[in-house]
Motif scaffolding. Structure first.
Motif, PDB file in Angstrom:
ATOM      1  N   LEU A 175       0.682  -1.263   0.078  1.00  0.00           N
ATOM      2  CA  LEU A 175       0.041   0.124  -0.010  1.00  0.00           C
ATOM      3  C   LEU A 175       0.817   1.149   0.012  1.00  0.00           C
ATOM      4  O   LEU A 175       0.264   2.337  -0.616  1.00  0.00           O
ATOM      5  N   ALA A 176       1.959   1.378   0.645  1.00  0.00           N
ATOM      6  CA  ALA A 176       2.900   2.382   0.635  1.00  0.00           C
ATOM      7  C   ALA A 176       3.599   2.524  -0.753  1.00  0.00           C
ATOM      8  O   ALA A 176       3.539   3.662  -1.178  1.00  0.00           O
ATOM      9  N   GLY A 177       3.845   1.906  -1.254  1.00  0.00           N
ATOM     10  CA  GLY A 177       4.584   1.540  -2.673  1.00  0.00           C
ATOM     11  C   GLY A 177       3.250   2.249  -3.571  1.00  0.00           C
ATOM     12  O   GLY A 177       3.706   3.214  -4.360  1.00  0.00           O
ATOM     13  N   LEU A 178       2.008   1.833  -3.534  1.00  0.00           N
ATOM     14  CA  LEU A 178       1.171   2.390  -4.557  1.00  0.00           C
ATOM     15  C   LEU A 178       0.898   4.044  -4.076  1.00  0.00           C
ATOM     16  O   LEU A 178       0.560   4.808  -4.860  1.00  0.00           O
ATOM     17  N   GLY A 179       1.042   4.101  -2.697  1.00  0.00           N
ATOM     18  CA  GLY A 179       0.685   5.582  -2.264  1.00  0.00           C
ATOM     19  C   GLY A 179       1.824   6.536  -2.869  1.00  0.00           C
ATOM     20  O   GLY A 179       1.410   7.588  -3.140  1.00  0.00           O
ATOM     21  N   LEU A 180       2.917   6.009  -2.938  1.00  0.00           N
ATOM     22  CA  LEU A 180       3.947   7.016  -3.430  1.00  0.00           C
ATOM     23  C   LEU A 180       3.832   7.081  -4.861  1.00  0.00           C
ATOM     24  O   LEU A 180       4.091   8.123  -5.586  1.00  0.00           O
ATOM     25  N   GLU A 181       3.264   6.138  -5.726  1.00  0.00           N
ATOM     26  CA  GLU A 181       3.078   6.380  -6.946  1.00  0.00           C
ATOM     27  C   GLU A 181       1.388   7.268  -7.223  1.00  0.00           C
ATOM     28  O   GLU A 181       1.358   7.936  -8.309  1.00  0.00           O
ATOM     29  N   ASN A 182       0.899   7.360  -6.254  1.00  0.00           N
ATOM     30  CA  ASN A 182      -0.211   8.227  -6.289  1.00  0.00           C
ATOM     31  C   ASN A 182       0.146   9.795  -5.918  1.00  0.00           C
ATOM     32  O   ASN A 182      -0.122  10.558  -6.732  1.00  0.00           O
ATOM     33  N   LYS A 183       0.876   9.917  -4.892  1.00  0.00           N
ATOM     34  CA  LYS A 183       1.398  11.477  -4.315  1.00  0.00           C
ATOM     35  C   LYS A 183       2.800  11.067  -3.551  1.00  0.00           C
ATOM     36  O   LYS A 183       2.792  10.244  -2.704  1.00  0.00           O
ATOM     37  N   HIS A 184       3.712  12.039  -3.753  1.00  0.00           N
ATOM     38  CA  HIS A 184       5.109  11.659  -3.153  1.00  0.00           C
ATOM     39  C   HIS A 184       5.022  11.956  -1.809  1.00  0.00           C
ATOM     40  O   HIS A 184       5.988  11.667  -0.898  1.00  0.00           O
ATOM     41  N   SER A 185       3.988  12.762  -1.312  1.00  0.00           N
ATOM     42  CA  SER A 185       3.890  12.893   0.296  1.00  0.00           C
ATOM     43  C   SER A 185       3.625  11.822   1.115  1.00  0.00           C
ATOM     44  O   SER A 185       4.013  11.963   2.306  1.00  0.00           O
ATOM     45  N   THR A 186       3.592  10.602   0.335  1.00  0.00           N
ATOM     46  CA  THR A 186       3.553   9.324   1.246  1.00  0.00           C
ATOM     47  C   THR A 186       4.795   9.187   1.823  1.00  0.00           C
ATOM     48  O   THR A 186       4.924   8.568   2.700  1.00  0.00           O
TER      49      THR A 186
END
Length: 530
Positions: A175-186
């Motif tokens: 989920l964190a990896g997908l979150g990074l591909e969504n927005k870098h603030s992850t």
């Protein structure tokens, strides 16, 4: 021996973990349905495409592993909208679905924290009525999906804290990896979780392999975007530095930042998320969650971030606050000076009624249910107007609404200029837009008028140029009069004005005849990233 002890510890933790309360399935379905219906009947009625939505549609036409000012998943969302026809309704249903999923995730977090059906219902209601969440879920941006990835991670962390099953970190990594591909603030969110673990007894998780494998999974998913950034010399960092250096955003001091958070989330919800934070910090089992919020909040304040950067983490505190309220109301008897007072069951209903009545006046200002004239009158009647986030933002309406006006009219006006030219001149005339909103508007509505592709050196549009030919004439948008005089043999102005749009767009467009420069030669010498 260490492996055996670790396995034994996990088994012991699982044995002492209480069973999960029943899932409030009816509340989950009802609140998610209410969320969807609210956005379906408000987000497309009176306004149009948001400036950034037009940009994301252009990204969907140029799918890549990275962009100057955002991670790649937003282009995938826009591509899905294009597959559904690219209409405003097709765009807006996606964030509405994300908002409904956030309610479901928040309810699952409450259940993981030990909250019963009432607490689950309360937390879902908090998310449903929160002004900040309503506003974000009314537009197709990466901000609508960011809380899904973060709260998915928090649900995993809560389950690890409850069960001791460290293998669940693998799901966190996904989920964190997908979150990074969504927005870098992850990255900031992941940093906050890491620091919170290190500040508690749960630092022992770093002695196990699972959290490190999770980090490797997140990095592997993020790697394509990271490679894109390296190959393009980190344009996102350059863009952020330009924003900071030029003072684009309003910078709030610590107290003003806290005040803005309270207002954006709604003052009636302040005691809720504060209670959740205090409970997390006090309870040893859940302290990691409280420290995650504290570390992230301080990080955002120090970085002078926009207020909405903190929004994705609040559902976690709503979940904690709902559990606190449920447990407090479960104490049916209170002893005051030797008198025993029975707190009736209807207090649960009273909490819900108070919340709904306090929240409803804010709903028209954060959803698009009122036409602009009525919205302005409503804001004046209640004496409240949201603060602006950008220094040079000038319009009658707040920026998320003002940026939904004027785009189809602009495309129509450009088409009128273009189609008034003789065929031989049209073949030698291009369109140069000052920013991605203008370019996106031309590229969305232009084909129905027979317009060529609009080009711009703003943000990622720079990578999609230069135009395939050297134009003799240009229709230029948002050029100053001095620029036109310096670069055109002759020119003709055309007024453009939209009362409710952004002031920066209310300036003449020009037909620039006899362009004095070779657009292909100058293209790579400069770009506009801000």
């Amino acid at each position: 021996m260490d492996v055996a002890n670790t396995a034994s510890d996990q088994l012991n933790q699982k044995r002492v973990s209480p069973p999960l309360p029943p899932l409030a399935l009816r509340a989950l379905i009802g609140l998610c349905a209410a969320k969807l219906l609210m956005h379906i009947f408000t987000s497309v009625r009176h306004y149009g495409y948001f400036r950034d939505e037009l940009y994301y549609l252009d990204m969907a036409r140029h799918l890549d592993w990275g962009y100057v000012d955002c991670a790649p998943l937003i282009a995938v969302y826009a591509k899905i909208a294009l597959w559904m026809g690219g209409s405003l309704a097709a765009l807006r249903i996606l964030p509405a679905l994300a908002g409904a999923a956030l309610i479901a995730l928040t309810i699952l977090i409450v259940r993981e924290l030990g909250g019963g059906r009432y607490a689950q219902f309360l937390a879902g209601l908090f998310v449903l009525l929160c002004p900040a969440v309503l506003s974000i879920d009314s537009l197709l941006t990466m901000n609508a999906f960011e809380p899904l990835f973060w709260m998915g991670c928090i649900l995993i962390v809560a389950r690890i804290l409850r069960t001791g099953d460290s293998r669940l970190w693998l799901w966190f990594g996904l989920l964190a990896g997908l979150g990074l591909e969504n927005k870098h603030s992850t990255l900031s969110f992941g940093f906050a979780v890491t620091v919170a673990l290190l500040l508690t007894q749960h630092r022992r998780e770093f002695a196990k392999k699972w959290i490190w494998i999770a980090g490797a999974i997140a990095l592997a998913i993020f790697l394509p975007n990271l490679i894109w950034q390296i190959r393009h010399h980190f344009p996102t960092i350059e863009d952020l530095e330009n924003v900071r250096r030029e003072g684009k955003n309003v910078v709030l001091g610590p107290l003003a930042f806290v005040k803005e958070q309270i207002l954006d989330m709604h003052p009636i919800l302040f005691p809720v998320w504060l209670a959740g934070l205090v409970w997390f910090l006090h309870d040893r089992r859940w302290r990691v969650l409280g420290l995650t919020f504290v570390v992230f909040f301080v990080l955002m304040e120090v970085a002078h971030a926009k207020s909405y950067y903190v929004f994705p983490i609040y559902p976690m505190l709503f979940a904690g606050g709902a559990v606190v309220i449920e447990r407090w109301l479960a104490i049916r008897f209170v002893i005051i000076q030797h008198w025993v007072i029975n707190i009736p069951v209807w207090t649960r209903a009273a909490v819900v009624v108070i919340l709904v009545l306090a929240s409803l006046p804010f709903v028209p200002m954060v959803t698009w249910m009122l036409p602009p004239e009525r919205l302005l009158a409503y804001q004046n009647a209640i004496g409240f107007k949201p603060a602006k986030m950008e220094v040079h933002h000038e319009s009658l309406l707040i920026q998320p609404i003002a940026d939904q006006f004027g785009w189809p009219e602009m495309a129509h006006e450009v088409a009128a200029i273009y189609n008034s030219l003789p065929p031989e001149d049209r073949a030698q005339t291009g369109i140069w837009a000052g920013n991605y909103g203008e370019a996106g508007a031309i590229n969305l509505w232009g084909p129905q008028y027979g317009l060529p592709t609009a080009y711009s050196r703003h943000q990622n549009h720079w990578y999609w140029g230069p135009p395939p030919q050297v134009y003799k004439n240009l229709i230029v948008i948002q050029w100053s009069l001095d620029d036109v005089r310096d670069n055109c043999t002759s020119f003709q102005p055309f007024e453009h004005y939209q009362r409710f749009g952004m002031a920066e767009e209310n300036q003449p467009m020009y037909l620039c005849r006899g362009v004095k420069f070779d657009i292909q030669k100058i293209w790579w010498h400069s770009h506009h990233w801000n």
